[in-house]
Design a protein around this motif. Sequence first.
Motif, PDB file in Angstrom:
ATOM      1  N   CYS A  79      -3.356   4.843  -4.660  1.00 40.66           N
ATOM      2  CA  CYS A  79      -4.645   5.521  -4.790  1.00 40.66           C
ATOM      3  C   CYS A  79      -5.587   5.096  -3.668  1.00 40.66           C
ATOM      4  CB  CYS A  79      -5.271   5.205  -6.144  1.00 40.66           C
ATOM      5  SG  CYS A  79      -6.837   6.017  -6.405  1.00 40.66           S
ATOM      6  N   ARG A  80      -6.160   6.068  -2.977  1.00 46.40           N
ATOM      7  CA  ARG A  80      -7.044   5.787  -1.841  1.00 46.40           C
ATOM      8  C   ARG A  80      -8.422   5.331  -2.277  1.00 46.40           C
ATOM      9  NH1 ARG A  80      -6.854  11.447   0.676  1.00 46.40           N
ATOM     10  NH2 ARG A  80      -6.947  11.841  -1.541  1.00 46.40           N
ATOM     11  N   GLY A  81      -8.839   5.696  -3.486  1.00 44.58           N
ATOM     12  CA  GLY A  81     -10.199   5.397  -3.931  1.00 44.58           C
ATOM     13  C   GLY A  81     -10.415   3.963  -4.375  1.00 44.58           C
ATOM     14  N   LEU A  82      -9.348   3.233  -4.646  1.00 40.31           N
ATOM     15  CA  LEU A  82      -9.476   1.850  -5.100  1.00 40.31           C
ATOM     16  C   LEU A  82      -9.384   0.910  -3.908  1.00 40.31           C
ATOM     17  CD1 LEU A  82      -6.929   2.016  -8.066  1.00 40.31           C
ATOM     18  CD2 LEU A  82      -9.358   2.544  -8.120  1.00 40.31           C
ATOM     19  N   GLY A  83     -10.159  -0.132  -3.926  1.00 37.91           N
ATOM     20  CA  GLY A  83     -10.050  -1.141  -2.875  1.00 37.91           C
ATOM     21  C   GLY A  83      -8.802  -1.990  -3.111  1.00 37.91           C
ATOM     22  N   GLU A  84      -8.463  -2.822  -2.149  1.00 35.56           N
ATOM     23  CA  GLU A  84      -7.250  -3.637  -2.263  1.00 35.56           C
ATOM     24  C   GLU A  84      -7.309  -4.585  -3.463  1.00 35.56           C
ATOM     25  OE1 GLU A  84      -3.590  -4.779  -1.845  1.00 35.56           O
ATOM     26  OE2 GLU A  84      -4.479  -3.214  -0.612  1.00 35.56           O
ATOM     27  N   THR A  85      -8.454  -5.245  -3.659  1.00 37.73           N
ATOM     28  CA  THR A  85      -8.599  -6.189  -4.771  1.00 37.73           C
ATOM     29  C   THR A  85      -8.502  -5.478  -6.110  1.00 37.73           C
ATOM     30  OG1 THR A  85     -10.072  -7.500  -3.386  1.00 37.73           O
ATOM     31  CG2 THR A  85     -10.074  -7.980  -5.733  1.00 37.73           C
ATOM     32  N   ARG A  86      -9.231  -4.374  -6.250  1.00 37.92           N
ATOM     33  CA  ARG A  86      -9.208  -3.629  -7.513  1.00 37.92           C
ATOM     34  C   ARG A  86      -7.822  -3.058  -7.786  1.00 37.92           C
ATOM     35  NH1 ARG A  86     -14.832  -1.343  -6.006  1.00 37.92           N
ATOM     36  NH2 ARG A  86     -16.179  -2.601  -7.315  1.00 37.92           N
ATOM     37  N   ARG A  87      -7.147  -2.570  -6.756  1.00 33.09           N
ATOM     38  CA  ARG A  87      -5.805  -2.012  -6.926  1.00 33.09           C
ATOM     39  C   ARG A  87      -4.848  -3.098  -7.420  1.00 33.09           C
ATOM     40  NH1 ARG A  87      -4.668  -0.453  -2.005  1.00 33.09           N
ATOM     41  NH2 ARG A  87      -5.570   1.602  -2.282  1.00 33.09           N
ATOM     42  N   ARG A  88      -4.922  -4.269  -6.802  1.00 32.78           N
ATOM     43  CA  ARG A  88      -4.044  -5.379  -7.190  1.00 32.78           C
ATOM     44  C   ARG A  88      -4.313  -5.794  -8.638  1.00 32.78           C
ATOM     45  NH1 ARG A  88      -5.050  -8.365  -3.134  1.00 32.78           N
ATOM     46  NH2 ARG A  88      -6.636  -9.685  -4.092  1.00 32.78           N
ATOM     47  N   ARG A  89      -5.604  -5.897  -9.000  1.00 31.58           N
ATOM     48  CA  ARG A  89      -5.978  -6.240 -10.382  1.00 31.58           C
ATOM     49  C   ARG A  89      -5.447  -5.207 -11.367  1.00 31.58           C
ATOM     50  NH1 ARG A  89     -12.087  -7.017 -10.100  1.00 31.58           N
ATOM     51  NH2 ARG A  89     -11.979  -8.793  -8.733  1.00 31.58           N
ATOM     52  N   ALA A  90      -5.627  -3.917 -11.044  1.00 31.33           N
ATOM     53  CA  ALA A  90      -5.186  -2.839 -11.937  1.00 31.33           C
ATOM     54  C   ALA A  90      -3.671  -2.850 -12.079  1.00 31.33           C
ATOM     55  CB  ALA A  90      -5.656  -1.484 -11.408  1.00 31.33           C
ATOM     56  N   LEU A  91      -2.948  -3.035 -10.989  1.00 32.45           N
ATOM     57  CA  LEU A  91      -1.487  -3.071 -11.066  1.00 32.45           C
ATOM     58  C   LEU A  91      -1.013  -4.236 -11.926  1.00 32.45           C
ATOM     59  CD1 LEU A  91      -0.530  -2.199  -7.386  1.00 32.45           C
ATOM     60  CD2 LEU A  91      -0.042  -0.830  -9.424  1.00 32.45           C
ATOM     61  N   GLU A  92      -1.686  -5.365 -11.812  1.00 32.71           N
ATOM     62  CA  GLU A  92      -1.297  -6.542 -12.584  1.00 32.71           C
ATOM     63  C   GLU A  92      -1.594  -6.345 -14.072  1.00 32.71           C
ATOM     64  OE1 GLU A  92      -3.137 -10.947 -12.957  1.00 32.71           O
ATOM     65  OE2 GLU A  92      -2.621 -10.297 -10.917  1.00 32.71           O
ATOM     66  N   ARG A  93      -2.806  -5.880 -14.384  1.00 35.26           N
ATOM     67  CA  ARG A  93      -3.216  -5.768 -15.785  1.00 35.26           C
ATOM     68  C   ARG A  93      -2.586  -4.583 -16.508  1.00 35.26           C
ATOM     69  NH1 ARG A  93      -9.622  -7.141 -15.114  1.00 35.26           N
ATOM     70  NH2 ARG A  93      -9.354  -9.329 -14.554  1.00 35.26           N
ATOM     71  N   LEU A  94      -2.249  -3.528 -15.783  1.00 37.54           N
ATOM     72  CA  LEU A  94      -1.652  -2.344 -16.405  1.00 37.54           C
ATOM     73  C   LEU A  94      -0.133  -2.313 -16.254  1.00 37.54           C
ATOM     74  CD1 LEU A  94      -4.202   0.345 -15.176  1.00 37.54           C
ATOM     75  CD2 LEU A  94      -3.971  -0.547 -17.493  1.00 37.54           C
ATOM     76  N   SER A  95       0.468  -3.421 -15.853  1.00 43.74           N
ATOM     77  CA  SER A  95       1.901  -3.431 -15.551  1.00 43.74           C
ATOM     78  C   SER A  95       2.755  -2.928 -16.712  1.00 43.74           C
ATOM     79  CB  SER A  95       2.348  -4.833 -15.142  1.00 43.74           C
ATOM     80  OG  SER A  95       2.138  -5.736 -16.209  1.00 43.74           O
ATOM     81  N   GLY A  96       2.334  -3.155 -17.953  1.00 48.48           N
ATOM     82  CA  GLY A  96       3.098  -2.688 -19.109  1.00 48.48           C
ATOM     83  C   GLY A  96       3.015  -1.185 -19.329  1.00 48.48           C
ATOM     84  N   ARG A  97       1.989  -0.546 -18.786  1.00 42.84           N
ATOM     85  CA  ARG A  97       1.784   0.895 -18.983  1.00 42.84           C
ATOM     86  C   ARG A  97       2.233   1.733 -17.795  1.00 42.84           C
ATOM     87  NH1 ARG A  97      -2.876   3.248 -22.441  1.00 42.84           N
ATOM     88  NH2 ARG A  97      -1.844   5.019 -21.517  1.00 42.84           N
ATOM     89  N   LEU A  98       2.490   1.101 -16.668  1.00 43.71           N
ATOM     90  CA  LEU A  98       2.820   1.836 -15.454  1.00 43.71           C
ATOM     91  C   LEU A  98       4.309   2.146 -15.390  1.00 43.71           C
ATOM     92  CD1 LEU A  98       0.744  -0.138 -12.809  1.00 43.71           C
ATOM     93  CD2 LEU A  98       0.132   1.970 -13.956  1.00 43.71           C
ATOM     94  N   VAL A  99       4.622   3.325 -14.900  1.00 42.35           N
ATOM     95  CA  VAL A  99       6.002   3.717 -14.632  1.00 42.35           C
ATOM     96  C   VAL A  99       6.067   4.052 -13.149  1.00 42.35           C
ATOM     97  CG1 VAL A  99       7.833   5.361 -15.158  1.00 42.35           C
ATOM     98  CG2 VAL A  99       6.270   4.634 -16.962  1.00 42.35           C
ATOM     99  N   GLY A 100       6.665   3.165 -12.382  1.00 41.04           N
ATOM    100  CA  GLY A 100       6.725   3.376 -10.941  1.00 41.04           C
ATOM    101  C   GLY A 100       5.364   3.353 -10.282  1.00 41.04           C
ATOM    102  N   GLY A 101       4.445   2.565 -10.810  1.00 39.56           N
ATOM    103  CA  GLY A 101       3.103   2.474 -10.248  1.00 39.56           C
ATOM    104  C   GLY A 101       2.176   3.601 -10.669  1.00 39.56           C
ATOM    105  N   VAL A 102       2.636   4.465 -11.592  1.00 38.13           N
ATOM    106  CA  VAL A 102       1.848   5.628 -12.023  1.00 38.13           C
ATOM    107  C   VAL A 102       1.360   5.408 -13.459  1.00 38.13           C
ATOM    108  CG1 VAL A 102       1.885   8.108 -12.454  1.00 38.13           C
ATOM    109  CG2 VAL A 102       3.136   7.168 -10.515  1.00 38.13           C
ATOM    110  N   LEU A 103       0.062   5.584 -13.656  1.00 36.15           N
ATOM    111  CA  LEU A 103      -0.555   5.496 -14.980  1.00 36.15           C
ATOM    112  C   LEU A 103      -0.729   6.905 -15.519  1.00 36.15           C
ATOM    113  CD1 LEU A 103      -2.070   3.871 -17.200  1.00 36.15           C
ATOM    114  CD2 LEU A 103      -4.128   4.146 -15.814  1.00 36.15           C
ATOM    115  N   THR A 104      -0.229   7.154 -16.738  1.00 38.88           N
ATOM    116  CA  THR A 104      -0.331   8.485 -17.336  1.00 38.88           C
ATOM    117  C   THR A 104      -1.027   8.396 -18.685  1.00 38.88           C
ATOM    118  OG1 THR A 104       1.712   9.170 -16.251  1.00 38.88           O
ATOM    119  CG2 THR A 104       0.975  10.497 -18.109  1.00 38.88           C
ATOM    120  N   VAL A 105      -1.966   9.310 -18.906  1.00 37.25           N
ATOM    121  CA  VAL A 105      -2.687   9.422 -20.175  1.00 37.25           C
ATOM    122  C   VAL A 105      -2.389  10.807 -20.739  1.00 37.25           C
ATOM    123  CG1 VAL A 105      -4.969   9.488 -21.237  1.00 37.25           C
ATOM    124  CG2 VAL A 105      -4.514   7.894 -19.393  1.00 37.25           C
ATOM    125  N   THR A 106      -1.941  10.868 -22.003  1.00 37.68           N
ATOM    126  CA  THR A 106      -1.626  12.148 -22.641  1.00 37.68           C
ATOM    127  C   THR A 106      -2.557  12.369 -23.826  1.00 37.68           C
ATOM    128  OG1 THR A 106       0.680  11.833 -22.024  1.00 37.68           O
ATOM    129  CG2 THR A 106       0.221  13.511 -23.675  1.00 37.68           C
TER     130      THR A 106
END
Length: 141
Positions: free
Chosen positions: A48-75
């Motif tokens: 994602c281009r809109g997130l900074g490096e720090t925020r992206r790293r934090r989000a990837l770490e904290r959402l690791s259980g919900r991500l599939v291939g680095g993609v977060l999906t909400v249904t």
Amino acid sequence: MVDDLSVGSVTVPSADLVWRFSRSSGPGGQHVNTSDTRVALSLDVASCRGLGETRRRRALERLSGRLVGGVLTVTVQEHRSQARNRAEARERLAELLAEAMAPPEPRRRPTRPGRAARRRRVEDKRRRGDLKRSRSRPPLD
């Protein structure tokens, strides 16, 4: 752009959001059989281009259980209208990202109990012991 997703001080460009629509399950009669009201909103957090490096790293770490291939999906399929489900999906995605990107809580500095707190603790123990002793039978002489 109007469809950009705002999360606090961060704006995710609409080009990074992927929308998919399908038929909802459950009751609803003929309407459900003909309308694509279920909404799936995906965001590739890893690129994602809109997130900074720090925020992206934090989000990837904290959402690791919900991500599939680095993609977060909400249904979302709670409402009968696609527009309401779209709005709900945007809100949920924004909440998830805001939580994941939030800075960590400050660490607690370990402290020791003060003299008065230790005294109160000992006095409470003594009172509790006296109360229990008073409930027992008096000793036989």
